[in-house]
Design a protein around this motif. Structure first.
Motif, PDB file in Angstrom:
ATOM      1  N   ARG A   1       0.828  -1.207   0.000  1.00 47.13           N
ATOM      2  CA  ARG A   1       0.000   0.000   0.000  1.00 47.13           C
ATOM      3  C   ARG A   1       0.863   1.259   0.000  1.00 47.13           C
ATOM      4  O   ARG A   1       0.550   2.251  -0.666  1.00 47.13           O
ATOM      5  CB  ARG A   1      -0.934   0.001   1.209  1.00 47.13           C
ATOM      6  N   PHE A   2       1.973   1.231   0.749  1.00 45.80           N
ATOM      7  CA  PHE A   2       2.879   2.383   0.778  1.00 45.80           C
ATOM      8  C   PHE A   2       3.501   2.605  -0.602  1.00 45.80           C
ATOM      9  O   PHE A   2       3.615   3.748  -1.072  1.00 45.80           O
ATOM     10  CB  PHE A   2       3.974   2.168   1.817  1.00 45.80           C
ATOM     11  N   ALA A   3       3.888   1.526  -1.276  1.00 45.39           N
ATOM     12  CA  ALA A   3       4.566   1.638  -2.570  1.00 45.39           C
ATOM     13  C   ALA A   3       3.650   2.197  -3.651  1.00 45.39           C
ATOM     14  O   ALA A   3       4.130   2.824  -4.606  1.00 45.39           O
ATOM     15  CB  ALA A   3       5.107   0.267  -2.983  1.00 45.39           C
ATOM     16  N   VAL A   4       2.339   2.001  -3.520  1.00 47.77           N
ATOM     17  CA  VAL A   4       1.395   2.510  -4.519  1.00 47.77           C
ATOM     18  C   VAL A   4       1.530   4.030  -4.663  1.00 47.77           C
ATOM     19  O   VAL A   4       1.483   4.565  -5.775  1.00 47.77           O
ATOM     20  CB  VAL A   4      -0.050   2.120  -4.135  1.00 47.77           C
ATOM     21  N   GLY A   5       1.722   4.713  -3.558  1.00 45.27           N
ATOM     22  CA  GLY A   5       1.832   6.162  -3.602  1.00 45.27           C
ATOM     23  C   GLY A   5       3.241   6.697  -3.678  1.00 45.27           C
ATOM     24  O   GLY A   5       3.446   7.919  -3.665  1.00 45.27           O
ATOM     25  N   HIS A   6       4.217   5.819  -3.752  1.00 45.55           N
ATOM     26  CA  HIS A   6       5.623   6.246  -3.758  1.00 45.55           C
ATOM     27  C   HIS A   6       6.372   5.420  -4.810  1.00 45.55           C
ATOM     28  O   HIS A   6       6.785   4.285  -4.543  1.00 45.55           O
ATOM     29  CB  HIS A   6       6.255   6.060  -2.378  1.00 45.55           C
ATOM     30  N   PRO A   7       6.559   5.959  -6.000  1.00 41.36           N
ATOM     31  CA  PRO A   7       7.092   5.171  -7.127  1.00 41.36           C
ATOM     32  C   PRO A   7       8.522   4.661  -6.942  1.00 41.36           C
ATOM     33  O   PRO A   7       8.922   3.734  -7.641  1.00 41.36           O
ATOM     34  CB  PRO A   7       7.006   6.160  -8.306  1.00 41.36           C
ATOM     35  N   LYS A   8       9.293   5.238  -6.007  1.00 44.96           N
ATOM     36  CA  LYS A   8      10.656   4.747  -5.795  1.00 44.96           C
ATOM     37  C   LYS A   8      10.685   3.491  -4.926  1.00 44.96           C
ATOM     38  O   LYS A   8      11.747   2.891  -4.747  1.00 44.96           O
ATOM     39  CB  LYS A   8      11.514   5.834  -5.138  1.00 44.96           C
ATOM     40  N   PHE A   9       9.539   3.096  -4.394  1.00 41.45           N
ATOM     41  CA  PHE A   9       9.453   1.965  -3.483  1.00 41.45           C
ATOM     42  C   PHE A   9       8.740   0.802  -4.167  1.00 41.45           C
ATOM     43  O   PHE A   9       7.772   0.995  -4.898  1.00 41.45           O
ATOM     44  CB  PHE A   9       8.665   2.338  -2.223  1.00 41.45           C
ATOM     45  N   ARG A  10       9.227  -0.416  -3.883  1.00 39.71           N
ATOM     46  CA  ARG A  10       8.500  -1.616  -4.312  1.00 39.71           C
ATOM     47  C   ARG A  10       8.772  -2.743  -3.322  1.00 39.71           C
ATOM     48  O   ARG A  10       9.783  -2.742  -2.613  1.00 39.71           O
ATOM     49  CB  ARG A  10       8.859  -2.036  -5.732  1.00 39.71           C
ATOM     50  N   VAL A  11       7.860  -3.705  -3.307  1.00 38.29           N
ATOM     51  CA  VAL A  11       7.967  -4.833  -2.385  1.00 38.29           C
ATOM     52  C   VAL A  11       7.870  -6.128  -3.171  1.00 38.29           C
ATOM     53  O   VAL A  11       7.095  -6.234  -4.137  1.00 38.29           O
ATOM     54  CB  VAL A  11       6.887  -4.760  -1.282  1.00 38.29           C
ATOM     55  N   ILE A  12       8.686  -7.102  -2.791  1.00 39.96           N
ATOM     56  CA  ILE A  12       8.667  -8.409  -3.442  1.00 39.96           C
ATOM     57  C   ILE A  12       8.516  -9.482  -2.368  1.00 39.96           C
ATOM     58  O   ILE A  12       8.775  -9.238  -1.189  1.00 39.96           O
ATOM     59  CB  ILE A  12       9.953  -8.665  -4.264  1.00 39.96           C
ATOM     60  N   ARG A  13       8.098 -10.639  -2.779  1.00 37.98           N
ATOM     61  CA  ARG A  13       8.000 -11.773  -1.856  1.00 37.98           C
ATOM     62  C   ARG A  13       9.257 -12.631  -1.969  1.00 37.98           C
ATOM     63  O   ARG A  13       9.737 -12.917  -3.074  1.00 37.98           O
ATOM     64  CB  ARG A  13       6.766 -12.618  -2.169  1.00 37.98           C
ATOM     65  N   GLY A  14       9.790 -13.046  -0.836  1.00 42.07           N
ATOM     66  CA  GLY A  14      10.976 -13.884  -0.832  1.00 42.07           C
ATOM     67  C   GLY A  14      10.667 -15.314  -1.241  1.00 42.07           C
ATOM     68  O   GLY A  14       9.550 -15.801  -1.090  1.00 42.07           O
TER      69      GLY A  14
END
Length: 325
Positions: free
Chosen positions: A49-62
């Protein structure tokens, strides 16, 4: 470009504070990649949810943990493969960074031509239990090793220390040596990586953070005991005799002097203890008087940690975040 890489496992209570503090950086050229390491809480959803509004951020699953790897080491290894920066900055999820941190770290890497820069964070302590445990990290570290020697004593792997809470790498050298892969089965991977860096004749430096990073490392006495007993012996190269000699010296030595009844010697010894506690506390950004007053109880806690660390080392029963390591 700096790739900020964050391994996270069950960090829903902490990670948004870190992400928000990174987003306030005055250094514009960065990306942030969070790896959710099989969390049982909603860490992934919060980061997504945080990454949706902040394009420099992304999350991946390990990916599932392979045999022979420690969980955090494998998470960092995966994150490095996803990164595109000239520098790789590994942070723990329970931290908060100042807005000048990345800029200062990049400058230091250029200035000293470093392969690895590691910072020892300022620790937040709220409960009495935390004050009895957490200050021991800086106390033992600075007593045993003047940090300047890490860089000054070249190519000597025995003069090495680092904190996994801030590991800043030159990406090209990292990709050549795959530092986390080299120490994939090591519990205290930060110290082992610094040893490897020096063994390969690369420049590594360890410094105090001086308020640029803060972290509430443990929440309570029991959590602190379990955490420190997991990694305390790394400072002694996992030597039980060396560890026991240190414990006997710092705890038994003052007691032996007190038993002499020589008040001049007793006064001199306790003045040295107080002076060292004040100096180390101020260097670490801690309340010096708390550490002076609590010193006897902290030394008792150090003895408890020693017993737990040796017991876990012998029986190979170290657990952390639900995994046996």
């Amino acid at each position: 470009m700096v790739s900020v890489l964050i391994p996270a496992r069950d960090e829903s209570d902490n990670i948004l504070t870190l992400l928000q503090s990174i987003q306030l950086q005055d250094y514009p050229h960065y990306e942030v990649i969070i790896l959710d390491d099989s969390s049982s809480d909603n860490t992934y959803q919060l980061c997504e949810r945080f990454a949706v509004g902040h394009p420099k951020f992304r999350v991946i699953r390990g990916k599932p943990l392979p045999d022979g790897w420690i969980g955090k080491n494998y998470a960092c290894h995966q994150l490095a493969k996803e990164a595109s920066g000239k520098y790789l900055l590994f942070l723990d999820a329970d931290e908060q960074v100042s807005n000048s941190l990345i800029n200062s770290a990049v400058h230091r890497m250029h200035l000293k031509k470093l392969t690895l820069l590691s910072l020892f964070t300022n620790q937040q302590m709220i409960t009495l239990g935390e004050w009895l445990v957490v200050p021991l990290m800086h106390y033992v570290l600075i007593n045993l090793l003047p940090l300047r020697l890490i860089l000054l004593v070249k190519s000597n792997a025995s003069v090495a220390a680092a904190s996994g809470q801030f590991m800043f790498f030159d990406a090209a050298t990292y990709r050549t040596h795959q530092w986390h892969g080299l120490v994939k089965d090591k519990v205290v991977e930060d110290v082992e990586i610094m040893k490897a860096v020096k063994a390969y004749n690369c420049n590594g430096e360890g410094l105090l953070a001086n308020g640029m990073i803060t972290c509430r490392m443990y929440k309570g006495y029991t959590e602190g005991l379990n955490g420190f007993s997991k990694n305390f012996m790394a400072a002694f190269n996992y030597s039980i005799p060396f560890f026991l000699c240190y414990i006997l010296l710092v705890i038994g030595g003052p007691l032996l002097i007190a038993a002499t009844g020589n008040w001049q010697l007793i006064g001199f010894t306790f003045a040295l203890i107080i002076l060292s506690r004040v100096m180390i506390s101020l260097s670490a950004g801690q309340n010096a008087w708390y550490n002076v007053i609590l010193h006897p109880l902290q030394m008792l806690t150090l003895m408890f940690i020693a017993v737990l660390a040796i017991q876990k080392r012998i029986t190979k029963t170290t657990m952390w975040k639900g995994r046996r390591i």
